[in-house]
Design an enzyme around this catalytic site. Structure first.
Site, PDB file in Angstrom:
ATOM      1  N   GLU A  79      -0.491 -38.272  -3.457  1.00 56.26           N
ATOM      2  CA  GLU A  79       0.384 -39.442  -3.569  1.00 56.26           C
ATOM      3  C   GLU A  79       1.330 -39.342  -4.747  1.00 56.26           C
ATOM      4  O   GLU A  79       2.240 -40.156  -4.891  1.00 56.26           O
ATOM      5  CB  GLU A  79      -0.471 -40.728  -3.634  1.00 56.26           C
ATOM      6  CG  GLU A  79      -1.147 -41.021  -4.970  1.00 56.26           C
ATOM      7  CD  GLU A  79      -2.386 -40.169  -5.269  1.00 56.26           C
ATOM      8  OE1 GLU A  79      -2.632 -39.187  -4.561  1.00 56.26           O
ATOM      9  OE2 GLU A  79      -3.087 -40.506  -6.262  1.00 56.26           O
TER      10      GLU A  79
ATOM     11  N   HIS B 272      -3.377 -34.847  -6.642  1.00 51.49           N
ATOM     12  CA  HIS B 272      -2.943 -36.174  -6.196  1.00 51.49           C
ATOM     13  C   HIS B 272      -1.786 -36.042  -5.212  1.00 51.49           C
ATOM     14  O   HIS B 272      -0.637 -35.974  -5.642  1.00 51.49           O
ATOM     15  CB  HIS B 272      -2.508 -37.014  -7.400  1.00 51.49           C
ATOM     16  CG  HIS B 272      -3.657 -37.476  -8.240  1.00 51.49           C
ATOM     17  ND1 HIS B 272      -4.312 -38.655  -7.991  1.00 51.49           N
ATOM     18  CD2 HIS B 272      -4.279 -36.903  -9.282  1.00 51.49           C
ATOM     19  CE1 HIS B 272      -5.300 -38.798  -8.862  1.00 51.49           C
ATOM     20  NE2 HIS B 272      -5.304 -37.748  -9.658  1.00 51.49           N
TER      21      HIS B 272
ATOM     22  N   CYS C  72      -9.037 -36.598  -5.583  1.00 48.35           N
ATOM     23  CA  CYS C  72      -9.381 -36.496  -7.003  1.00 48.35           C
ATOM     24  C   CYS C  72     -10.872 -36.769  -7.214  1.00 48.35           C
ATOM     25  O   CYS C  72     -11.703 -36.047  -6.679  1.00 48.35           O
ATOM     26  CB  CYS C  72      -8.490 -37.399  -7.850  1.00 48.35           C
ATOM     27  SG  CYS C  72      -8.569 -36.993  -9.608  1.00 48.35           S
TER      28      CYS C  72
END
Lengths: 184, 260
Positions: free
Chosen positions: A168, A166, A62
């Protein structure tokens, strides 16, 4: 997430632990200058650059990816300059909501890159950003995404890579990408 | 493509470590363990989750950081947390746990917190809750503190103001329709969505995928949130967590262009 992948990981805060890492992730949530300043104030800017020079894998996520670029329209501080690219705001186009927020498909321009393993035919990722990265040279663009025009969803230059989305927060696609990074 | 696949967001209400569900912001019913719910939604590949502590602000309580940390470790998807947030420091703590976004309600009203938070963390992390009641004359009024205080401003003006302060997203909820399962307040959602450029999440009233399809077809919002529909099942309202399959969600988007 790394626990689920059974990969050892830790949050590092000192130059020593950066230089002894085998792989490094540069995360970033927040405004560009705030992130750059935090990196500088923690004394880690130089160690991240040194790490990158050792050819060990580095992944920016990011704003962490945007920090790899030369500069950002969001702030006035210089980026790390590890990728010849610029971070720019999304264009002011009627009907284009900013931030670009949600799940979007990405197109891998280098499908046989280790990071793209098993992702090249079908993958979607979660994005949240108001600024996007434009590479000076197309060969640094690992993947693109379309939102009011194409932008780099992932960048690469040798051992240095970055993803705008992202991983994650992108379920199994993100797990796969982080697994790929850990195996690279 | 300038339009994204619509996001479908379960909105979970919690308080004192329990998963609850209210109706019109009243009469909370105990449903179970919120961490388990987050885990199930994660396994169902849910787009995103919103978790709101519905008592923190009224009880003048700090956010429950231990609970938030447990949510973050179970959710490999975007998670927004709301409830009791009043300062930049609290936001910093929540984001550092690994939560993507914070939802700010009562503390957003004067604008200072939103401006400061957007400057520090970026607008994309800052969601403002716009809880709305409809008056007899059809005016949409903003209420805060779990619907107990009238903010004295109409929803459209308030939304524009929040966008200007730096909010990255608006969570617009119809208090009157919350838990009613009779469909969204389409007029409200359409009005707000047309007024601002930031994404709008609509909440309150969803009873079926058809309701969400209607919302997506007619209002221009970026996301549909629902509580009851995803956590209760059938006319007896038995607690049961459900979430549509990816192709069902994709069909909601296709409908925008596909139907005549």
């Amino acid at each position: 997430m790394f626990r689920k992948l059974r990969i050892d990981s830790e949050v590092v805060t000192s130059p020593q632990s950066v230089s002894s890492a085998r792989r490094l992730i540069l995360p970033g949530i927040g405004a560009f200058d705030a992130c750059m300043r935090a990196l500088e104030d923690s004394g880690l800017r130089a160690s991240v650059l040194e790490f990158a020079a050792t050819q060990r894998p580095l992944l920016g996520i990011c704003v962490g990816m945007q920090m790899l670029t030369l500069d950002s329209e969001e702030g006035s501080m210089a980026g790390l300059g590890l990728i010849r690219a610029h971070t720019r705001r999304f264009p002011d186009v009627e009907g284009l909501r900013i931030p670009h927020m949600g799940w979007n498909a990405v197109k891998w321009l280098i499908p046989d890159h280790p990071l793209a393993r098993e992702l090249s035919t079908d993958s979607r990722f979660y994005f949240v950003h108001s600024y996007r990265v434009i590479c000076e040279s197309p060969e640094n663009s690992l993947a693109v995404c379309d939102y009011g025009g194409e932008f780099s969803a992932a960048v690469v230059h040798g051992n240095v890579a970055g993803v705008q989305f992202h991983p994650e927060k992108s379920h199994r696609y993100g797990l796969r990408l982080l697994g790929n990074f850990a195996a690279s | 493509m300038t339009s994204l696949r619509p996001r479908l967001i379960p909105c979970l209400q919690v308080a004192e470590g329990e998963l609850l569900k209210t109706r019109q912001f009243k009469n909370p019913v105990y449903l179970g363990d919120p961490i388990n719910a987050v885990k199930i939604f994660n396994d169902l590949d849910c787009d995103e989750l919103v978790v709101v502590d519905i008592r923190a602000t009224l009880a003048r309580r700090e956010p429950d950081y231990a609970l938030i940390e447990e949510f973050a470790s179970e959710a490999f998807m975007p998670l927004a947390y709301g409830g009791g947030i009043q300062s930049v420091e609290q936001i910093r703590r929540i984001l550092s746990i690994g939560i993507e976004k914070v939802v700010i309600g009562a503390a957003a009203v004067d604008g200072d917190l939103i401006s400061a938070a957007a400057a520090t963390f970026g607008s994309q992390s800052i969601v403002v809750a716009v809880d709305v009641r409809r008056t007899f004359l059809g005016r949409h009024e903003v209420w805060t503190r779990s619907g107990t205080r009238n903010a004295g401003i109409d929803a459209r003006t308030y939304s524009l103001r929040m966008e200007q302060y730096g909010a990255g997203e608006l969570f617009v909820q119809s208090i009157d329709l919350e838990g009613a399962r009779s469909g969204y307040d389409l007029a409200l959602m359409k009005q707000i969505s047309a007024a601002v450029r930031i994404p709008v999440i609509a909440c309150g009233g969803a009873g079926s995928l058809e309701d969400i399809r209607h919302l997506m077809q007619s209002s221009g919002v970026a996301a549909a949130a629902a509580g009851t529909m995803f956590v209760l099942h059938g006319k007896h309202k038995a607690p049961l967590i459900s979430y549509p399959r990816p192709h069902e969600i994709a069909s909601l988007a296709g409908a925008t262009r596909g139907t005549t």
